[in-house]
Scaffold this motif. Structure first.
Motif, PDB file in Angstrom:
ATOM      1  N   UNK A  72       0.839  -1.204   0.000  1.00 53.88           N
ATOM      2  CA  UNK A  72       0.000   0.000   0.000  1.00 53.88           C
ATOM      3  C   UNK A  72       0.869   1.246   0.000  1.00 53.88           C
ATOM      4  N   UNK A  73       0.434   2.261  -0.708  1.00 56.83           N
ATOM      5  CA  UNK A  73       1.107   3.557  -0.649  1.00 56.83           C
ATOM      6  C   UNK A  73       0.267   4.427   0.265  1.00 56.83           C
ATOM      7  N   UNK A  75       4.916   7.132   1.603  1.00 56.89           N
ATOM      8  CA  UNK A  75       5.808   5.990   1.874  1.00 56.89           C
ATOM      9  C   UNK A  75       5.071   4.691   1.658  1.00 56.89           C
ATOM     10  N   UNK A  76       5.766   3.672   1.185  1.00 55.79           N
ATOM     11  CA  UNK A  76       5.125   2.367   0.986  1.00 55.79           C
ATOM     12  C   UNK A  76       5.091   1.615   2.289  1.00 55.79           C
ATOM     13  N   UNK A  77       4.102   0.800   2.449  1.00 51.83           N
ATOM     14  CA  UNK A  77       4.044  -0.017   3.659  1.00 51.83           C
ATOM     15  C   UNK A  77       3.473  -1.372   3.323  1.00 51.83           C
ATOM     16  N   UNK A  78       3.953  -2.371   3.976  1.00 51.99           N
ATOM     17  CA  UNK A  78       3.433  -3.705   3.700  1.00 51.99           C
ATOM     18  C   UNK A  78       2.348  -4.098   4.677  1.00 51.99           C
ATOM     19  N   UNK A  79       2.554  -3.762   5.914  1.00 54.83           N
ATOM     20  CA  UNK A  79       1.537  -4.188   6.870  1.00 54.83           C
ATOM     21  C   UNK A  79       0.673  -3.021   7.261  1.00 54.83           C
ATOM     22  N   UNK A  80      -0.585  -3.269   7.480  1.00 56.23           N
ATOM     23  CA  UNK A  80      -1.453  -2.188   7.937  1.00 56.23           C
ATOM     24  C   UNK A  80      -2.052  -2.570   9.260  1.00 56.23           C
ATOM     25  N   UNK A  81      -1.224  -3.192  10.080  1.00 52.65           N
ATOM     26  CA  UNK A  81      -1.735  -3.638  11.369  1.00 52.65           C
ATOM     27  C   UNK A  81      -2.135  -2.453  12.240  1.00 52.65           C
ATOM     28  N   UNK A  82      -1.290  -1.387  12.178  1.00 50.49           N
ATOM     29  CA  UNK A  82      -1.587  -0.235  13.043  1.00 50.49           C
ATOM     30  C   UNK A  82      -2.779   0.550  12.523  1.00 50.49           C
ATOM     31  N   UNK A  83      -2.824   0.729  11.208  1.00 45.76           N
ATOM     32  CA  UNK A  83      -3.843   1.625  10.688  1.00 45.76           C
ATOM     33  C   UNK A  83      -4.637   0.961   9.571  1.00 45.76           C
ATOM     34  N   UNK A  84      -5.699   0.252   9.898  1.00 46.30           N
ATOM     35  CA  UNK A  84      -6.484  -0.366   8.822  1.00 46.30           C
ATOM     36  C   UNK A  84      -7.134   0.708   7.967  1.00 46.30           C
ATOM     37  N   UNK A  85      -7.259   0.400   6.669  1.00 45.29           N
ATOM     38  CA  UNK A  85      -7.848   1.358   5.745  1.00 45.29           C
ATOM     39  C   UNK A  85      -9.321   1.553   6.052  1.00 45.29           C
ATOM     40  N   UNK A  86      -9.740   2.812   6.090  1.00 47.29           N
ATOM     41  CA  UNK A  86     -11.155   3.079   6.294  1.00 47.29           C
ATOM     42  C   UNK A  86     -11.800   3.101   4.927  1.00 47.29           C
ATOM     43  N   UNK A  87     -12.760   2.235   4.726  1.00 46.81           N
ATOM     44  CA  UNK A  87     -13.338   2.109   3.395  1.00 46.81           C
ATOM     45  C   UNK A  87     -14.828   1.857   3.515  1.00 46.81           C
ATOM     46  N   UNK A  88     -15.630   2.606   2.749  1.00 43.30           N
ATOM     47  CA  UNK A  88     -17.065   2.369   2.830  1.00 43.30           C
ATOM     48  C   UNK A  88     -17.555   1.607   1.603  1.00 43.30           C
ATOM     49  N   UNK A  89     -16.849   1.763   0.503  1.00 45.24           N
ATOM     50  CA  UNK A  89     -17.267   1.154  -0.759  1.00 45.24           C
ATOM     51  C   UNK A  89     -16.032   0.539  -1.399  1.00 45.24           C
ATOM     52  N   UNK A  90     -16.050  -0.770  -1.657  1.00 48.46           N
ATOM     53  CA  UNK A  90     -14.901  -1.424  -2.271  1.00 48.46           C
ATOM     54  C   UNK A  90     -15.386  -2.168  -3.497  1.00 48.46           C
ATOM     55  N   UNK A  91     -14.915  -1.729  -4.669  1.00 47.20           N
ATOM     56  CA  UNK A  91     -15.334  -2.376  -5.911  1.00 47.20           C
ATOM     57  C   UNK A  91     -14.158  -3.176  -6.445  1.00 47.20           C
ATOM     58  N   UNK A  92     -14.385  -4.461  -6.685  1.00 48.71           N
ATOM     59  CA  UNK A  92     -13.308  -5.327  -7.143  1.00 48.71           C
ATOM     60  C   UNK A  92     -13.650  -5.847  -8.536  1.00 48.71           C
ATOM     61  N   UNK A  93     -12.782  -5.621  -9.491  1.00 45.52           N
ATOM     62  CA  UNK A  93     -13.017  -6.132 -10.847  1.00 45.52           C
ATOM     63  C   UNK A  93     -12.028  -7.262 -11.094  1.00 45.52           C
ATOM     64  N   UNK A  94     -12.540  -8.453 -11.352  1.00 44.25           N
ATOM     65  CA  UNK A  94     -11.660  -9.618 -11.492  1.00 44.25           C
ATOM     66  C   UNK A  94     -11.709 -10.130 -12.922  1.00 44.25           C
ATOM     67  N   UNK A  95     -10.560 -10.261 -13.527  1.00 47.39           N
ATOM     68  CA  UNK A  95     -10.505 -10.766 -14.895  1.00 47.39           C
ATOM     69  C   UNK A  95     -10.311  -9.627 -15.889  1.00 47.39           C
ATOM     70  N   UNK A  96      -9.857  -9.986 -17.087  1.00 48.15           N
ATOM     71  CA  UNK A  96      -9.540  -8.966 -18.099  1.00 48.15           C
ATOM     72  C   UNK A  96     -10.743  -8.132 -18.483  1.00 48.15           C
ATOM     73  N   UNK A  97     -11.912  -8.773 -18.654  1.00 50.18           N
ATOM     74  CA  UNK A  97     -13.088  -8.039 -19.111  1.00 50.18           C
ATOM     75  C   UNK A  97     -13.548  -7.019 -18.085  1.00 50.18           C
ATOM     76  N   UNK A 127      -1.901  -7.544 -13.894  1.00 54.22           N
ATOM     77  CA  UNK A 127      -1.666  -6.667 -12.759  1.00 54.22           C
ATOM     78  C   UNK A 127      -2.827  -6.735 -11.785  1.00 54.22           C
ATOM     79  N   UNK A 128      -2.567  -6.215 -10.583  1.00 52.97           N
ATOM     80  CA  UNK A 128      -3.626  -6.124  -9.595  1.00 52.97           C
ATOM     81  C   UNK A 128      -3.378  -4.836  -8.826  1.00 52.97           C
ATOM     82  N   UNK A 129      -4.120  -3.799  -9.150  1.00 53.18           N
ATOM     83  CA  UNK A 129      -3.880  -2.479  -8.572  1.00 53.18           C
ATOM     84  C   UNK A 129      -5.087  -1.978  -7.783  1.00 53.18           C
ATOM     85  N   UNK A 130      -4.782  -1.166  -6.776  1.00 52.38           N
ATOM     86  CA  UNK A 130      -5.840  -0.551  -5.980  1.00 52.38           C
ATOM     87  C   UNK A 130      -5.865   0.945  -6.239  1.00 52.38           C
TER      88      UNK A 130
END
Lengths: 264, 218
Positions: free
Chosen positions: B50-51, B56-78, B120-123
């Motif tokens: 996560x950026x 700064x980049x970080x790998x773990x978000x143990x201290x600060x979980x992302x606050x998110x109300x809407x998460x849209x995930x698109x899986x696959x090329x289409x 790729x898999x980007x957020x």
């Protein structure tokens, strides 16, 4: 691993002390799983929870036992638990294959859940490749049973009365040394592992299996579930037992879609 | 396996355990075997990067979980292409993370400036409303990596008040229906939703015996 549903029952609905647990093995023809589908569908069992596991390929769909528009929208995943307290019956249904190298951890977790939930006994429904039968097994009934030593003490006599055939052991080195015999269940998936682990852990387990081949395995499922019924008497057995098991709505279109009219 | 009409239906491997696989496991594992197995497992591990706000980049978000109300995930090329064509742009959305993984089918690219043909898999995050997150996952996530993906991505998010929408595609040939698939309307949309999802769904629900598998199911 077991996650109970948030229903009115609460913790009461996940108290399986003294219950009989039915489990399918993912095996040739998926016969165990089809048989379990028949049990859940006929007895109209209630879902009481699911297994949160990384050992099975994920899948999800709507209610496979739906009978009407209203009850068709409940989501269903790859490992779910149903129960019928009036018959002290709890059933696990597995709907997808194991992920490579994950079947051992799954068996371990399953057996420790069996112990912690205090089920009285486990009945594993399975199948084995028909083409691997030896000459004697080609004749007579294609149905077999196995009992762990602890369950043998309790119901061994009943099996004799029912005239059931125990699964034969085969030579470990056929043709070379016929004296050493081992249990061999080709195509049985986790059957042998679960059985041998249950023997060593003192779990009361019975294995009921049918010799079959891949293809239309619905008749095999009926045969296996009637075999189970001879012992557990889940439904009243009358002359024509096949018609008393209710086929779930999800068994539609098992072999492809309808014909395209453009073909003609 | 041929059906009564002669069309061939794929019957995937039914017996849960390959006999060879079980024989292999029954053999004693040497130190070398264990080391090889551990290396292979490490190679198949998924990294979620996560950026954060500070850049700064970080790998773990143990201290600060992302606050998110809407998460849209698109899986696959289409599905990923759908988001690229209709939703994403460099003005309103910023890249906030990526998943790095490798399997026999693909390796994710190292850059965030990706081509549609890359794996790729980007957020992304909506700049005007940082609680809206989007994930474009065009790489294939193998069976044994799906659970890991799920735990690592959702492990970083606060789950209260979170609404997740998953976009995916399946071949029409896989759709089971009494009628012929030639007569299906286009676009052909179906949905699955949890009990907790209270909003209106824009298309009919997926009826049995159809199911969804792999990462969208996970």
């Amino acid at each position: 691993m077991f996650v109970p549903c948030e229903r009115g029952g609460g913790s009461a609905s996940s108290d399986f002390k003294g219950f009989t647990l039915l489990v399918p093995a993912v095996s040739v023809g998926n016969v165990g799983q089809l048989a379990i589908d028949l049990v859940i569908s006929t007895l109209n069992m209630t879902k009481v929870g699911y297994f949160y596991t990384d050992c099975l390929v994920p899948m999800v769909g709507n209610n496979p036992y739906a009978t009407a528009e209203e009850n068709s929208v409940e989501l269903s995943i790859n490992a779910e638990v149903y129960s019928l307290p009036s018959k002290k019956l709890v059933v696990l249904q597995i709907r997808s294959p194991f992920i490579k190298n994950k079947y051992r951890p799954f068996c371990q977790t399953l057996l420790s859940w069996v112990k912690s939930s205090k089920c009285a006994r486990v009945v594993l429904l399975s199948s084995s490749h028909a083409y691997q039968r030896n000459d004697e097994q080609l004749l007579g009934t294609p149905l077999r049973y196995l009992l762990t030593p602890d369950l043998e003490k309790a119901v061994g006599g009943l099996m004799q009365e029912l005239k059931w055939k125990e699964m034969e052991k085969v030579a470990a080195y056929p043709g070379i040394n016929d004296s050493e015999k081992v249990l061999h269940i080709p195509g049985g998936g986790i059957t042998k592992l679960l059985f041998t682990e249950s023997c060593s852990k003192g779990i009361q387990m019975a294995v009921l299996l049918k010799f079959c081949s891949e293809g239309d395995n619905i008749p095999d499922a009926f045969a296996l579930v009637n075999y189970l019924n001879e012992w557990l008497q889940i439904i009243k057995s009358e002359v024509n037992t096949s018609s008393q098991w209710k086929i779930p709505s999800s068994w539609r279109l098992l072999f492809g879609n309808g014909l395209p009219p453009a073909l003609f | 396996m041929a059906t009564f009409f002669g069309e061939v239906v794929v019957a995937p491997s039914r017996a849960g355990v390959d006999d060879e696989e079980s024989a292999e496991e029954a053999r004693e594992e040497t130190l070398e075997d264990r080391a090889i197995r551990r290396e292979l497992e490490k190679k198949r591990e998924i990294d979620v990067l996560w950026t954060l706000k500070s850049g700064a980049s970080a790998e773990s978000c143990a201290e600060e979980p992302l606050v998110c109300s809407e998460f849209i995930v698109a899986i696959g090329h289409n599905a990923a292409a759908f988001l690229s064509s209709f939703i994403l742009d460099s003005v309103c959305w910023e890249v906030v993370g990526a998943v790095k993984l490798w399997n026999e089918w693909c390796r994710t690219s190292n850059t965030t400036n990706v081509l549609p043909t890359d794996s790729f898999c980007l957020f992304y995050r909506l700049i005007s409303d940082p609680a809206v997150l989007l994930c474009q996952c065009s790489c294939y996530v193998a069976e044994d990596q799906q659970f890991q993906w799920l735990e690592k991505v959702f492990g970083c998010m606060r789950k209260e008040g979170l609404q997740v929408t998953i976009l995916s595609t399946c071949p029409v040939a896989d759709y089971k229906t009494q009628e012929s698939t030639l007569t299906l309307p286009s676009p052909f949309l179906k949905a699955l939703k949890t009990k907790e999802y209270k909003e209106q769904v824009c298309c009919p629900l997926l009826e049995q015996p159809n199911i969804v598998r792999d990462l969208p199911a996970a």
